[in-house]
Design an enzyme around this catalytic site. Structure first.
Site, PDB file in Angstrom:
ATOM      1  N   SER A  53       0.815  -1.219   0.000  1.00 39.03           N
ATOM      2  CA  SER A  53       0.000   0.000   0.000  1.00 39.03           C
ATOM      3  C   SER A  53       0.848   1.269   0.000  1.00 39.03           C
ATOM      4  CB  SER A  53      -0.925   0.012   1.227  1.00 39.03           C
ATOM      5  OG  SER A  53      -0.158   0.022   2.428  1.00 39.03           O
ATOM      6  N   ALA A  57       5.660   0.941  -3.745  1.00 36.62           N
ATOM      7  CA  ALA A  57       4.915  -0.115  -4.435  1.00 36.62           C
ATOM      8  C   ALA A  57       4.051   0.452  -5.547  1.00 36.62           C
ATOM      9  CB  ALA A  57       4.061  -0.893  -3.438  1.00 36.62           C
ATOM     10  N   ARG A  85      -0.408  -3.530   6.037  1.00 35.31           N
ATOM     11  CA  ARG A  85      -1.317  -3.365   7.178  1.00 35.31           C
ATOM     12  C   ARG A  85      -2.675  -2.813   6.755  1.00 35.31           C
ATOM     13  NH1 ARG A  85       3.629  -1.872  10.362  1.00 35.31           N
ATOM     14  NH2 ARG A  85       3.497   0.175   9.378  1.00 35.31           N
ATOM     15  N   HIS A 276      24.403   5.157  -4.173  1.00 33.64           N
ATOM     16  CA  HIS A 276      24.379   5.380  -5.620  1.00 33.64           C
ATOM     17  C   HIS A 276      25.734   5.830  -6.160  1.00 33.64           C
ATOM     18  CE1 HIS A 276      20.217   4.880  -5.051  1.00 33.64           C
ATOM     19  NE2 HIS A 276      19.831   6.142  -4.967  1.00 33.64           N
ATOM     20  N   ARG A 370      29.539  14.375  -5.525  1.00 30.92           N
ATOM     21  CA  ARG A 370      28.793  15.608  -5.253  1.00 30.92           C
ATOM     22  C   ARG A 370      27.296  15.333  -5.435  1.00 30.92           C
ATOM     23  NH1 ARG A 370      29.922  20.701  -9.133  1.00 30.92           N
ATOM     24  NH2 ARG A 370      29.154  19.198 -10.665  1.00 30.92           N
ATOM     25  N   ARG A 378      18.456  19.226 -12.849  1.00 29.58           N
ATOM     26  CA  ARG A 378      18.420  17.783 -12.597  1.00 29.58           C
ATOM     27  C   ARG A 378      19.506  17.147 -13.448  1.00 29.58           C
ATOM     28  NH1 ARG A 378      15.350  13.499 -15.366  1.00 29.58           N
ATOM     29  NH2 ARG A 378      15.332  11.645 -14.020  1.00 29.58           N
TER      30      ARG A 378
END
Length: 526
Positions: A53, A57, A85, A276, A370, A378
């Site tokens: 939920s 996901a 849950r 990463h 960095r 971006r």
């Protein structure tokens, strides 16, 4: 392989080879698949999503499963079980996910078929009885047949232990293989990471554990090995004699956007740099492996990490964004203005770290990582800057060569070089040898990182997943400085939302043999 359209357009199944047969052939023709991979098994497969939920996901896992199902990349008999849950139905789960699925009108019938293979179980993560219910549901889905099972833990690390114990005790397949996918963060430091690794090792074999770092599934990150080891002219210059510095960058143009509570617990170093960017560094710097077998590759990555001394505060610049009074909307909101962030938090939203690799190839070459939020663009890229040309005859107009590997957006590899400007004069300028994917591979589809990685789990290939000794070395490098920041209450340097980050970072890159000219514009940029 049939081409796909961008943005998860479907595969053209009229092509000579289906995507499935292409991938099987690729795996058969290479050593990239783990020995004994069970991808071709006719045994049914069950894929269980814990945290079904949650945001991860609905935004990533279920869309990825749909794209793989739509493109005939999953074993035919695969079924899906969601567990969380929240009390809801499959129809309600479908509704939560639908906006992220990119379903075309022509795919509606297949989309209905996809959801017909789903069930949903509501339960707590620490209740034995609820996992008994899950066990019964899995058996019911599998109709008593032998089955392979995959368990995806899209959950906070705080409940990994209790969930994996319940999986081990109650939910494993007794007739097929079992694989467990773990999302980062893999602990907060070396101690907590070791505790988690030891716990998982007490329940599962290492080949059953898939620690997912989605950056390892990105096209250009996967291309790093080919660039490194399939091009002699590059490989022969890939050393301290020719390379001045390496800058690996991750920039986001937005802030925490309501996720400040989560982010404040981890910070940019744990969220991006320790995983990463360090993974990218290890692929850039490692020696040639014996083969493309996953363990040969990961062995070389570990050797590089072992050669890196632990970071100190002197190696770092830390920043935290403040609102831009001249900006619009979210740009006016600083990190500490987020109501979910602790008052006077010193969590960095920007970090620059300078790492050294003490081996023959890379001694004295600084590797700079960095990363930051609320910056001017971006971007994720690797920038390998070569040393100055000795004996400059161009009166100081010459500039350094750079190999740039653009991970996102607009995947590309380009080499910055000097060339004579066209015309009567003899002026020189920066230009590039350019491989921009949207030009060279215009009709090709670049799959989402999660598509590659989830398919790898079905195939049994761990090449693009993090091994326990990799994780141990990564935390060894970063734990001391993380503890130092927290113990000393180090205050990050303020920088304005939408800027390039703290000016002190530019000063540190310059001090570490990186030259920024500001005169070059890459024409392949979107």
């Amino acid at each position: 392989m049939g081409t796909k359209q961008k943005n998860n357009g479907n595969i053209n199944h009229d092509e000579e080879e289906t995507a499935l047969s292409y991938i099987i052939k690729s795996l058969e023709d290479s050593s990239m698949a783990c020995e004994g991979a069970h991808f071709y098994s006719h045994m049914p497969h069950t894929f269980t999503v814990f945290g079904a939920s949650g945001d991860l996901a609905k935004k990533k896992i279920y869309p990825t499963l749909w794209w793989l199902y739509r493109d005939n990349l999953l074993p035919k008999s695969t079924k899906f079980c969601g567990y969380a849950r929240s009390k809801m139905t499959v129809a309600e789960l479908r509704e939560k996910c639908h906006q992220y699925m990119n379903v075309k009108p022509s795919e509606q019938q297949l989309y209905e078929e996809f959801w017909s293979h789903h069930v949903y179980v509501a339960g707590n993560y620490d209740q034995h009885a609820d996992f008994l219910t899950l066990k019964e549901q899995l058996a019911k889905m599998e109709c008593g047949s032998n089955c392979n099972r995959i368990f995806y833990l899209a959950l906070p690390p705080s409940i990994f232990e209790q969930v994996t114990v319940n999986i081990k005790q109650l939910c494993l397949s007794e007739s097929g293989w079992n694989r467990v996918i773990i999302e980062k963060p893999f602990g907060r430091d070396d101690v907590s990471s070791k505790k988690l690794c030891d716990h998982l090792a007490s329940l599962f074999h290492e080949e059953q554990i898939y620690r997912i770092d989605h950056y390892l599934g990105k096209e250009m990150v996967q291309n790093l090995m080919t660039i490194r080891f399939a091009n002699r002219f590059l490989n022969s210059t890939w050393n301290r004699e020719n390379i001045a510095s390496v800058l690996i960058t991750f920039k986001e143009p937005f802030g925490t956007q309501g996720r400040g509570g989560y982010f404040d617990e981890f910070g940019i170093i744990r969220d991006v740099m320790q995983n990463h960017l360090l993974q990218i560094l290890s692929l850039v710097a490692m020696e040639k492996p014996n083969s493309c077998h996953p363990d040969d590759i990961r062995d070389e990555k570990v050797k590089v990490l072992k050669s890196i001394p632990a970071l100190t505060l002197d190696d770092m610049v830390l920043g935290q964004y403040v609102g831009n009074p001249n900006g619009e909307g979210d740009e006016r909101v600083g990190y500490l203005d987020d109501p979910t962030v602790k008052e006077n938090s010193n969590t960095p939203t920007y970090a620059l770290g300078v790492l050294r690799i003490n081996n023959e190839r890379w001694e004295d070459v600084p590797f700079m990582l960095r990363c930051g939020k609320a910056l001017n663009e971006r971007k994720a890229e690797v920038r390998v800057q070569y040393r100055d040309v000795p004996g400059d005859i161009f009166q100081g107009k010459n500039k350094r060569n750079e190999l740039v590997i653009r991970v996102q957006p607009g995947e590309a590899v380009y080499f910055k070089m000097m060339s004579k400007r066209p015309g009567i004069s003899f002026d020189i300028e920066e230009t590039e040898l350019d491989l921009t994917y949207e030009h060279r591979y215009k009709d090709s589809y670049l799959p989402d990182a999660y598509e590659r990685l989830i398919l790898d789990v079905f195939c049994g290939s761990q090449m693009h997943f993090v091994r326990s000794d990799e994780l141990r070395e990564a935390w060894r490098i970063f734990t001391p400085v993380l503890h130092e920041i927290e113990k000393q209450g180090v205050q990050p340097i303020p920088y304005v939302y939408g800027s390039r980050g703290p000016k002190e970072a530019d000063k540190m890159t310059k001090e570490n043999n990186f030259k920024y000219y500001g005169s070059y514009k890459w024409h392949g940029k979107k």
